[in-house]
Design a protein around this motif. Structure first.
Motif, PDB file in Angstrom:
ATOM      1  N   SER A  74       0.834  -1.205   0.000  1.00  0.00           N
ATOM      2  CA  SER A  74       0.000   0.000   0.000  1.00  0.00           C
ATOM      3  C   SER A  74       0.864   1.248   0.000  1.00  0.00           C
ATOM      4  CB  SER A  74      -0.917  -0.011   1.222  1.00  0.00           C
ATOM      5  OG  SER A  74      -1.693   1.169   1.306  1.00  0.00           O
ATOM      6  N   GLU A  75       0.257   2.297  -0.429  1.00  0.00           N
ATOM      7  CA  GLU A  75       0.906   3.597  -0.502  1.00  0.00           C
ATOM      8  C   GLU A  75      -0.025   4.627   0.122  1.00  0.00           C
ATOM      9  OE1 GLU A  75       3.150   4.325  -4.405  1.00  0.00           O
ATOM     10  OE2 GLU A  75       1.413   5.659  -4.549  1.00  0.00           O
ATOM     11  N   LEU A  76       0.528   5.505   0.935  1.00  0.00           N
ATOM     12  CA  LEU A  76      -0.233   6.630   1.487  1.00  0.00           C
ATOM     13  C   LEU A  76       0.349   7.903   0.892  1.00  0.00           C
ATOM     14  CD1 LEU A  76      -2.247   7.839   3.600  1.00  0.00           C
ATOM     15  CD2 LEU A  76      -0.313   7.931   5.183  1.00  0.00           C
ATOM     16  N   ASN A  77      -0.506   8.718   0.309  1.00  0.00           N
ATOM     17  CA  ASN A  77      -0.091   9.984  -0.262  1.00  0.00           C
ATOM     18  C   ASN A  77      -0.686  11.135   0.526  1.00  0.00           C
ATOM     19  OD1 ASN A  77       1.354   9.115  -2.785  1.00  0.00           O
ATOM     20  ND2 ASN A  77      -0.622   8.125  -3.118  1.00  0.00           N
ATOM     21  N   VAL A  78       0.143  12.101   0.820  1.00  0.00           N
ATOM     22  CA  VAL A  78      -0.334  13.303   1.486  1.00  0.00           C
ATOM     23  C   VAL A  78       0.032  14.485   0.597  1.00  0.00           C
ATOM     24  CG1 VAL A  78      -0.396  14.638   3.616  1.00  0.00           C
ATOM     25  CG2 VAL A  78       0.183  12.199   3.697  1.00  0.00           C
ATOM     26  N   ASN A  79      -0.976  15.157   0.078  1.00  0.00           N
ATOM     27  CA  ASN A  79      -0.758  16.295  -0.810  1.00  0.00           C
ATOM     28  C   ASN A  79      -0.801  17.609  -0.036  1.00  0.00           C
ATOM     29  OD1 ASN A  79      -0.640  14.749  -3.216  1.00  0.00           O
ATOM     30  ND2 ASN A  79      -2.869  14.574  -3.201  1.00  0.00           N
ATOM     31  N   ALA A  80      -0.221  18.634  -0.641  1.00  0.00           N
ATOM     32  CA  ALA A  80      -0.274  19.984  -0.064  1.00  0.00           C
ATOM     33  C   ALA A  80       0.054  19.949   1.422  1.00  0.00           C
ATOM     34  CB  ALA A  80      -1.651  20.602  -0.308  1.00  0.00           C
TER      35      ALA A  80
END
Lengths: 115, 113
Positions: A74-80
């Protein structure tokens, strides 16, 4: 047997950037969970993926997103990124078992620092 | 909504003393699931035990024991003859119907040699 592995161990970003955190579950586990452990806020549930689908989401803004791949990693992305996103991000995995038997096993986490 | 309370923020004892960590849970569910995890300085959460509300017996594992009391909504954890290696933050948690762990604030346990 290898446990839950997370990468990177540490990640330093600046405000407004994007961060990508990765998690490999224990072999045979199909569910992956993400939690945030921030100073003063304790452990909070972020996301749950099972068999490639998002099953549940915690009370976090949409700039927190993720996905689960066919191999169950799995991958967790946090933008801005914002300063308050600085925290230890913990990934856990479990088999697709019933509530009565579910145990979530955790990795060592990724420490994200937003400057 | 479920809630887990760990009122003890920090406990400090001398090695070989017994120590009990308190956990109080709140839920409207008739069936519920409780957990204890240990978080050493390395950061990884280590699973210790899970308890279903319908389980019959209290658990003992070596120096560790757990006391589940429905009458007081408590699930306390006792370490007998504590050791320096037991120093860590201990978390109590409950699991909701969406497989989400609801965490207590944690108790930092310091074992002095």
């Amino acid at each position: 047997e290898a446990g839950v592995t997370q990468s990177p161990t540490h990640l330093i970003k600046t405000r407004g950037q994007q961060a990508t955190l990765r998690c490999s579950p224990i072999s045979g586990h199909t569910s992956v969970y993400w939690y945030q452990q921030a100073l003063g806020l304790g452990l909070q549930f972020l996301l749950w993926y099972d068999e490639g689908e998002e099953r549940n989401r915690g009370n976090f803004p949409p700039r927190f997103s993720g996905r689960q791949f066919p191999n169950y990693s799995s991958e967790l992305n946090v933008n801005a990124l914002e300063l308050e996103d600085s925290a230890l991000y913990l990934c856990a995995s479990s088999t697709g078992s019933t509530l009565a038997k579910n145990i979530q096993y955790f990795g060592a986490g990724t420490r994200l620092s937003v400057l | 909504a479920q809630k887990v309370t760990q009122a003890q923020t920090e406990i400090s004892v001398v090695e070989k003393e017994d120590v009990t960590l308190d956990c109080v849970y709140e839920t409207r569910d008739t069936t519920y699931y409780l957990f204890w995890y240990k978080q050493p300085p390395s950061g990884e959460l280590v699973f210790l035990i899970r308890r279903n509300s319908f389980d019959e017996q209290n658990e003992i594992s070596g120096r560790y024991s757990w006391n589940f009391q429905k009458s007081t909504s408590s699930f306390n954890f006792t370490i007998t003859a504590s050791q320096v290696v037991d120093s860590a933050v201990y978390f109590c948690a409950s699991m909701d119907s969406n497989y989400q762990l609801i965490w207590g604030a944690g108790t930092k346990l310091i074992i002095k040699p």
